[in-house]
Design an enzyme around this catalytic site. Structure first.
Site, short mmCIF file in Angstrom:
data_model
loop_
_atom_site.label_atom_id
_atom_site.label_comp_id
_atom_site.label_asym_id
_atom_site.label_seq_id
_atom_site.Cartn_x
_atom_site.Cartn_y
_atom_site.Cartn_z
CG PHE A 1 -1.82 1.03 1.50
CD1 PHE A 1 -3.07 1.01 0.90
CD2 PHE A 1 -1.53 2.07 2.38
CE1 PHE A 1 -4.01 2.01 1.16
CE2 PHE A 1 -2.46 3.07 2.64
CZ PHE A 1 -3.70 3.03 2.02
CG LEU B 1 -1.52 7.39 1.74
CD1 LEU B 1 -2.38 7.95 0.60
CD2 LEU B 1 -2.42 7.10 2.95
CD GLU C 1 3.57 11.42 -2.46
OE1 GLU C 1 3.94 12.62 -2.53
OE2 GLU C 1 2.82 10.88 -3.28
CG ASP D 1 -11.83 3.80 8.33
OD1 ASP D 1 -11.04 4.54 8.94
OD2 ASP D 1 -12.88 4.22 7.78
CD GLN E 1 0.39 -6.90 47.89
OE1 GLN E 1 0.97 -6.00 48.49
NE2 GLN E 1 -0.67 -7.51 48.35
CD GLN F 1 16.46 -10.03 35.09
OE1 GLN F 1 16.19 -8.85 35.29
NE2 GLN F 1 15.76 -11.00 35.64
N GLY G 1 18.07 -10.07 22.13
CA GLY G 1 17.64 -11.29 21.45
C GLY G 1 16.56 -12.04 22.21
CD GLU H 1 -2.18 -0.07 8.51
OE1 GLU H 1 -1.74 -0.91 7.73
OE2 GLU H 1 -3.38 0.18 8.60
N1 COS Z 1 -13.66 6.67 5.00
C1 COS Z 1 -14.04 7.14 3.79
N2 COS Z 1 -13.84 8.43 3.43
C2 COS Z 1 -13.23 9.26 4.32
C3 COS Z 1 -12.81 8.83 5.59
C4 COS Z 1 -13.05 7.45 5.91
N3 COS Z 1 -12.67 6.96 7.10
N4 COS Z 1 -12.23 9.84 6.24
C5 COS Z 1 -12.30 10.90 5.43
N5 COS Z 1 -12.90 10.54 4.26
C6 COS Z 1 -13.22 11.41 3.12
C7 COS Z 1 -14.03 12.61 3.59
O1 COS Z 1 -15.42 12.30 3.62
C8 COS Z 1 -13.69 13.64 2.56
O2 COS Z 1 -14.43 13.39 1.37
P1 COS Z 1 -15.40 14.53 0.75
O3 COS Z 1 -14.49 15.69 0.48
O4 COS Z 1 -15.96 13.89 -0.48
O5 COS Z 1 -16.40 14.81 1.82
C9 COS Z 1 -12.24 13.33 2.22
O6 COS Z 1 -12.03 11.97 2.59
C10 COS Z 1 -11.27 14.23 2.95
O7 COS Z 1 -11.48 14.05 4.34
P2 COS Z 1 -10.84 15.02 5.43
O8 COS Z 1 -11.17 16.44 5.07
O9 COS Z 1 -11.23 14.50 6.77
O10 COS Z 1 -9.28 14.80 5.16
P3 COS Z 1 -8.03 15.43 5.89
O11 COS Z 1 -7.10 15.94 4.87
O12 COS Z 1 -8.46 16.35 6.98
O13 COS Z 1 -7.30 14.12 6.51
C11 COS Z 1 -6.82 12.38 8.08
C12 COS Z 1 -7.87 13.25 7.36
C13 COS Z 1 -5.88 13.18 8.97
C14 COS Z 1 -7.67 11.43 8.91
C15 COS Z 1 -5.99 11.60 7.01
O14 COS Z 1 -5.09 12.44 6.34
C16 COS Z 1 -5.22 10.44 7.62
O15 COS Z 1 -5.78 9.38 7.93
N6 COS Z 1 -3.88 10.61 7.79
C17 COS Z 1 -3.03 9.52 8.21
C18 COS Z 1 -2.60 8.72 7.03
C19 COS Z 1 -2.11 7.39 7.42
O16 COS Z 1 -2.72 6.66 8.20
N7 COS Z 1 -0.97 7.01 6.84
C20 COS Z 1 -0.40 5.72 7.11
C21 COS Z 1 -0.19 5.03 5.80
S1 COS Z 1 0.20 3.35 6.05
S2 COS Z 1 1.89 3.36 7.00
#
Ligand code: COS
Length: 374
Positions: free
Chosen positions: A123, A125, A127, A239, A269, A330, A334, A351
């Site tokens: 996955f 995402l 950067e 999620d 205890q 202690q 490992g 995550e």
């Molecule tokens: N499920 C589906 N859609 C979602 C959602 C969810 N749980 N959470 C937000 N959205 C949608 C919103 O509904 C919104 O859509 P619309 O514009 O159509 O209404 C859109 O996504 C943007 O949502 P939001 O404004 O809440 O986004 P933000 O930029 O404020 O970011 C967070 C929200 C901070 C929650 C997000 O950036 C995040 O999860 N960051 C962490 C990323 C992460 O976990 N990275 C780890 C990667 S794996 S190591």
């Protein structure tokens, strides 16, 4: 709502536990000390159907639910947290988006080999300049003919270099979340290469590193879901990914607690009270994780509950590992305890860091309050 495990689920847990004890645990120390990929464990997980746990039988998967998934990841993590995160990322954030958002053709092409574990998923995402603020990502996808060209750099990618499929998020236009789309990129796509692979302090068997997309040409069938709706794909994947990470945290906490119960001071205890607190938190974490899984499996909203589970379980893993270590200063390099301590830290960060989980929970609490008062 039943959160205790019934007969079938208990048998499933015993089955995964036996596999973990026989195949995964014996490799764990070597995997950690030599920073090597747990080949035998991942192959075994594929043969048992654990890599396709969440994939329906029509695509060759086991068709189990998230309640079983969280149990499975906990059992794997009790034996080896590196193996657990490889399986978790593959089965949740890399596979589920295809299940939820893929076309019939994308499902037919990818799900059977992902379910068998023949293709490992990843996955992509994060950067370098957009971790917590995922909507700020800069990787670009431009149209070329009826297909796409991707350019950019991803970082902290679990399963990097091992994956045969990357779910990559890139900007197709527009600002912030509205301009992001999701793509299915084969691991051998020309123009894509692995950059730096990080030497981490824990989870040493799980490769984590950079993915560089120099000029990756893809066909029109690479787009996953609708153009401009990739952020929703990512959030939905995370999620349920967070439920899996809760399971991983529970497994680390359980392993550390087991090590604590074997200490000579365990029955004194002061120590026994601390161990009792840890066991109570572990059980509370299980209920939170299973509750989130239960909601998810019924198609009910579970974003808030998944974040609560991830926050609580990963803090519990860190606190239990650190608390038991304080009772056993202690503990040698490992040892299981030392490994649990090093492994636990990353879970509070990836995550979605635990600060991000608090943001997700708080936004939903405040949203509910404004709906009630409005
Ligand atoms: N499920 C589906 N859609 C979602 C959602 C969810 N749980 N959470 C937000 N959205 C949608 C919103 O509904 C919104 O859509 P619309 O514009 O159509 O209404 C859109 O996504 C943007 O949502 P939001 O404004 O809440 O986004 P933000 O930029 O404020 O970011 C967070 C929200 C901070 C929650 C997000 O950036 C995040 O999860 N960051 C962490 C990323 C992460 O976990 N990275 C780890 C990667 S794996 S190591």
């Amino acid at each position: 709502m039943r959160l205790e495990l019934d007969g079938d689920r208990r048998r499933f847990r015993e089955w995964v536990r036996e596999f973990a004890a026989a195949v995964v645990a014996p490799q764990a120390a070597d995997v950690d000390s030599r920073h090597r990929f747990p080949e035998e464990s991942i192959r075994g997980a594929g043969e048992l159907g654990l890599m396709g746990l969440l994939v329906p039988p029509e695509y060759g998967g086991a068709g189990r639910d998230h309640l079983d998934f969280v149990v499975c990841v906990e059992e794997l993590a009790r034996a080896c947290a590196s193996t657990a995160v490889i399986v978790d990322v593959h089965a949740s954030v890399a596979t589920e988006p295809i299940l939820f958002f893929g076309t019939a053709e994308q499902r037919r092409r990818w799900l059977p080999s992902l379910a068998r574990g023949e293709v490992l998923g990843a996955f992509a995402l994060t950067e370098p300049q957009s971790g917590s603020d995922a909507a700020a990502l800069r990787t670009r996808a431009e149209r070329r003919g009826d297909g796409w060209v991707l350019r950019g750099t991803k970082v902290f990618i679990t399963n990097v270099g091992r994956a045969g499929l990357y779910v990559v998020f890139a900007r197709t236009g527009g600002e912030r979340a509205a301009g992001i789309s999701a793509f299915l990129v084969p691991g051998d796509a020309p123009g894509m290469r692995v950059g730096q692979v990080f030497d981490k302090m824990g989870l040493n068997g799980s490769p984590t590193g950079e993915l560089v997309l120099e000029e990756v040409a893809l066909g029109p069938d690479a787009l996953l879901g609708e153009e401009g709706k990739g952020f929703q794909v990512a959030m939905r994947a995370l999620d349920s990914g967070r439920i899996g990470i809760s399971g991983q945290a529970l497994g680390i906490a359980a392993a550390a607690l087991e090590a604590g119960l074997q200490l000579p001071c365990a029955a004194e205890q002061g120590s026994s009270f601390e161990l009792a607190d840890m066991a109570t938190r572990l059980e509370a974490g299980r209920l939170l994780a299973r509750h989130a899984a239960w909601l998810c499996d019924r198609g009910l909203p579970f974003t808030r509950e998944a974040s609560m589970a991830k926050l609580f379980c990963t803090d519990t893993a860190m606190d239990v590992a650190s608390g038991v270590l304080a009772l056993a200063p202690q503990a040698t390099e490992g040892s299981v305890l030392e490994r649990c301590f090093r492994d636990a830290k990353a879970l509070q960060i990836y995550e979605g860091s635990n600060q991000i989980q608090r943001m997700v929970i708080a936004r939903r609490l405040l949203g509910e309050r404004s709906r009630v008062s409005g």
